[in-house]
Write a protein that holds these residues in place. Sequence first.
Motif, PDB file in Angstrom:
ATOM      1  N   ILE A 106       0.870  -1.170   0.000  1.00 41.10           N
ATOM      2  CA  ILE A 106       0.000   0.000   0.000  1.00 41.10           C
ATOM      3  C   ILE A 106       0.906   1.219   0.000  1.00 41.10           C
ATOM      4  O   ILE A 106       1.638   1.462   0.957  1.00 41.10           O
ATOM      5  N   PHE A 107       0.882   1.990  -1.100  1.00 40.08           N
ATOM      6  CA  PHE A 107       1.775   3.136  -1.248  1.00 40.08           C
ATOM      7  C   PHE A 107       0.960   4.421  -1.449  1.00 40.08           C
ATOM      8  O   PHE A 107       0.475   4.679  -2.553  1.00 40.08           O
ATOM      9  N   PRO A 108       0.780   5.238  -0.413  1.00 30.26           N
ATOM     10  CA  PRO A 108       0.118   6.532  -0.606  1.00 30.26           C
ATOM     11  C   PRO A 108       0.944   7.416  -1.544  1.00 30.26           C
ATOM     12  O   PRO A 108       2.174   7.429  -1.470  1.00 30.26           O
ATOM     13  N   GLY A 109       0.254   8.138  -2.410  1.00 29.38           N
ATOM     14  CA  GLY A 109       0.923   9.045  -3.334  1.00 29.38           C
ATOM     15  C   GLY A 109       0.339  10.436  -3.262  1.00 29.38           C
ATOM     16  O   GLY A 109      -0.480  10.736  -2.389  1.00 29.38           O
ATOM     17  N   THR A 110       0.738  11.275  -4.193  1.00 30.87           N
ATOM     18  CA  THR A 110       0.284  12.661  -4.193  1.00 30.87           C
ATOM     19  C   THR A 110      -1.220  12.769  -4.450  1.00 30.87           C
ATOM     20  O   THR A 110      -1.918  13.546  -3.797  1.00 30.87           O
ATOM     21  N   HIS A 111      -1.726  11.970  -5.401  1.00 36.40           N
ATOM     22  CA  HIS A 111      -3.124  12.097  -5.806  1.00 36.40           C
ATOM     23  C   HIS A 111      -3.965  10.864  -5.476  1.00 36.40           C
ATOM     24  O   HIS A 111      -5.193  10.940  -5.561  1.00 36.40           O
ATOM     25  N   SER A 112      -3.336   9.748  -5.157  1.00 38.40           N
ATOM     26  CA  SER A 112      -4.083   8.525  -4.886  1.00 38.40           C
ATOM     27  C   SER A 112      -3.199   7.556  -4.116  1.00 38.40           C
ATOM     28  O   SER A 112      -2.021   7.827  -3.861  1.00 38.40           O
ATOM     29  N   VAL A 113      -3.766   6.423  -3.766  1.00 41.64           N
ATOM     30  CA  VAL A 113      -3.031   5.364  -3.074  1.00 41.64           C
ATOM     31  C   VAL A 113      -2.913   4.179  -4.025  1.00 41.64           C
ATOM     32  O   VAL A 113      -3.914   3.723  -4.598  1.00 41.64           O
ATOM     33  N   THR A 114      -1.698   3.708  -4.234  1.00 41.41           N
ATOM     34  CA  THR A 114      -1.463   2.552  -5.088  1.00 41.41           C
ATOM     35  C   THR A 114      -1.433   1.294  -4.236  1.00 41.41           C
ATOM     36  O   THR A 114      -0.703   1.228  -3.245  1.00 41.41           O
ATOM     37  N   VAL A 115      -2.228   0.283  -4.615  1.00 36.30           N
ATOM     38  CA  VAL A 115      -2.215  -0.998  -3.908  1.00 36.30           C
ATOM     39  C   VAL A 115      -1.926  -2.106  -4.918  1.00 36.30           C
ATOM     40  O   VAL A 115      -2.336  -2.052  -6.072  1.00 36.30           O
ATOM     41  N   GLY A 116      -1.163  -3.091  -4.471  1.00 38.75           N
ATOM     42  CA  GLY A 116      -0.813  -4.189  -5.379  1.00 38.75           C
ATOM     43  C   GLY A 116      -0.436  -5.419  -4.586  1.00 38.75           C
ATOM     44  O   GLY A 116      -0.531  -5.435  -3.355  1.00 38.75           O
ATOM     45  N   GLY A 117       0.034  -6.375  -5.257  1.00 36.17           N
ATOM     46  CA  GLY A 117       0.250  -6.365  -6.684  1.00 36.17           C
ATOM     47  C   GLY A 117       0.379  -7.811  -7.151  1.00 36.17           C
ATOM     48  O   GLY A 117       0.072  -8.771  -6.449  1.00 36.17           O
ATOM     49  N   THR A 118       0.964  -7.966  -8.312  1.00 39.89           N
ATOM     50  CA  THR A 118       1.249  -9.293  -8.852  1.00 39.89           C
ATOM     51  C   THR A 118       2.671  -9.319  -9.397  1.00 39.89           C
ATOM     52  O   THR A 118       3.246  -8.271  -9.718  1.00 39.89           O
ATOM     53  N   ARG A 119       3.217 -10.500  -9.508  1.00 45.62           N
ATOM     54  CA  ARG A 119       4.545 -10.697 -10.089  1.00 45.62           C
ATOM     55  C   ARG A 119       4.479 -12.008 -10.864  1.00 45.62           C
ATOM     56  O   ARG A 119       4.935 -13.042 -10.422  1.00 45.62           O
ATOM     57  N   GLN A 120       3.874 -11.935 -12.066  1.00 45.23           N
ATOM     58  CA  GLN A 120       3.550 -13.135 -12.847  1.00 45.23           C
ATOM     59  C   GLN A 120       4.557 -13.306 -13.983  1.00 45.23           C
ATOM     60  O   GLN A 120       4.485 -12.639 -15.009  1.00 45.23           O
ATOM     61  N   VAL A 121       5.492 -14.200 -13.782  1.00 45.03           N
ATOM     62  CA  VAL A 121       6.588 -14.416 -14.722  1.00 45.03           C
ATOM     63  C   VAL A 121       6.079 -15.081 -16.002  1.00 45.03           C
ATOM     64  O   VAL A 121       5.304 -16.043 -15.963  1.00 45.03           O
ATOM     65  N   GLY A 122       6.510 -14.543 -17.137  1.00 41.66           N
ATOM     66  CA  GLY A 122       6.153 -15.128 -18.427  1.00 41.66           C
ATOM     67  C   GLY A 122       4.745 -14.814 -18.884  1.00 41.66           C
ATOM     68  O   GLY A 122       4.281 -15.375 -19.877  1.00 41.66           O
ATOM     69  N   ASP A 123       4.064 -13.913 -18.211  1.00 46.75           N
ATOM     70  CA  ASP A 123       2.671 -13.576 -18.528  1.00 46.75           C
ATOM     71  C   ASP A 123       2.640 -12.293 -19.358  1.00 46.75           C
ATOM     72  O   ASP A 123       3.041 -11.229 -18.891  1.00 46.75           O
ATOM     73  N   TRP A 124       2.154 -12.399 -20.601  1.00 56.00           N
ATOM     74  CA  TRP A 124       2.150 -11.268 -21.525  1.00 56.00           C
ATOM     75  C   TRP A 124       0.827 -10.489 -21.500  1.00 56.00           C
ATOM     76  O   TRP A 124       0.682  -9.516 -22.243  1.00 56.00           O
ATOM     77  N   ARG A 125      -0.113 -10.859 -20.676  1.00 61.47           N
ATOM     78  CA  ARG A 125      -1.427 -10.201 -20.693  1.00 61.47           C
ATOM     79  C   ARG A 125      -1.336  -8.745 -20.255  1.00 61.47           C
ATOM     80  O   ARG A 125      -0.762  -8.441 -19.224  1.00 61.47           O
ATOM     81  N   LEU A 126      -1.956  -7.867 -21.036  1.00 59.75           N
ATOM     82  CA  LEU A 126      -1.986  -6.444 -20.703  1.00 59.75           C
ATOM     83  C   LEU A 126      -3.364  -5.995 -20.220  1.00 59.75           C
ATOM     84  O   LEU A 126      -3.527  -4.874 -19.769  1.00 59.75           O
ATOM     85  N   GLU A 127      -4.363  -6.889 -20.340  1.00 55.78           N
ATOM     86  CA  GLU A 127      -5.689  -6.531 -19.882  1.00 55.78           C
ATOM     87  C   GLU A 127      -5.800  -6.768 -18.371  1.00 55.78           C
ATOM     88  O   GLU A 127      -5.106  -7.607 -17.807  1.00 55.78           O
ATOM     89  N   VAL A 128      -6.682  -6.014 -17.731  1.00 60.62           N
ATOM     90  CA  VAL A 128      -6.908  -6.140 -16.292  1.00 60.62           C
ATOM     91  C   VAL A 128      -7.592  -7.466 -15.994  1.00 60.62           C
ATOM     92  O   VAL A 128      -8.533  -7.864 -16.684  1.00 60.62           O
ATOM     93  N   ASP A 129      -7.090  -8.166 -14.987  1.00 61.51           N
ATOM     94  CA  ASP A 129      -7.673  -9.426 -14.527  1.00 61.51           C
ATOM     95  C   ASP A 129      -8.473  -9.131 -13.257  1.00 61.51           C
ATOM     96  O   ASP A 129      -7.900  -8.749 -12.232  1.00 61.51           O
ATOM     97  N   GLN A 130      -9.795  -9.309 -13.330  1.00 61.33           N
ATOM     98  CA  GLN A 130     -10.633  -8.990 -12.180  1.00 61.33           C
ATOM     99  C   GLN A 130     -10.327  -9.878 -10.979  1.00 61.33           C
ATOM    100  O   GLN A 130     -10.440  -9.451  -9.827  1.00 61.33           O
ATOM    101  N   GLY A 131      -9.918 -11.105 -11.230  1.00 60.60           N
ATOM    102  CA  GLY A 131      -9.526 -11.987 -10.135  1.00 60.60           C
ATOM    103  C   GLY A 131      -8.315 -11.450  -9.396  1.00 60.60           C
ATOM    104  O   GLY A 131      -8.247 -11.488  -8.155  1.00 60.60           O
ATOM    105  N   ASP A 132      -7.356 -10.904 -10.158  1.00 61.20           N
ATOM    106  CA  ASP A 132      -6.177 -10.288  -9.534  1.00 61.20           C
ATOM    107  C   ASP A 132      -6.587  -9.060  -8.723  1.00 61.20           C
ATOM    108  O   ASP A 132      -6.094  -8.841  -7.610  1.00 61.20           O
TER     109      ASP A 132
END
Length: 220
Positions: A106-132
């Motif tokens: 959880i990383f608070p920023g100037t305009h929003s808070v970023t939460v993550g994440g994933t580290r999926q090796v060999g995965d070329w998908r650029l679309e958002v995964d709702q399960g993730d």
Amino acid sequence: MSARELKRFPNHKFGQAFTTIKCECSTYLPWLENRFIKAGGQIIRKRVSSLEELGPSYDLIVNCCGLGSRSLVGDEEVYPVRGQVLKLQAPWLQHFIRDGDGLTYIFPGTHSVTVGGTRQVGDWRLEVDQGDSEGILERCSRLEPSLSRAQVLGEWVGLRPGRRNPRLARELVLLGGRQVPVVHNYGHGGWGVALSWGTALDALGLIRSWLYENPPKARL
């Protein structure tokens, strides 16, 4: 962390608290670009499919294409490491939280808070995964329950340029019938910002050593 601080994280027995800096690339990268242009640099936006396209026009090439180096220079050792994050509206959060191996943060920023994440090796998908996304929200809400009332502003996916070792090297490549020095600087994985200044200085050292060994000749 003190016993009192750890009460916020009942499932954890150990923790560290420290003050550090946070780089927001949405601001940092435009600043770097502007700094480059003010120093006399030029930016040309075009698709480059091979170094052959650059050979006739340039005396030296620096390859910082990251994951694109897999196709540009045929380096099959570079691979994607897929990352997905969410941006939340949670202005009450002032401190970052990073759990375990860094897959939950959880990383608070100037305009929003970023939460993550994933580290999926060999995965070329650029679309958002709702399960993730659901998994990220669930894990982060366990660390910070107040996130359950935060508004989701957006979801983002990126591919980190993974490699067993970053490639920082110089080679001569035959382009357009002549030998052109190419300095490679890519494969930093998820540590590109942290390693950027150090590896850039090393790449600059390789350029300077080439110029010292092969001083430019005047073109009459």
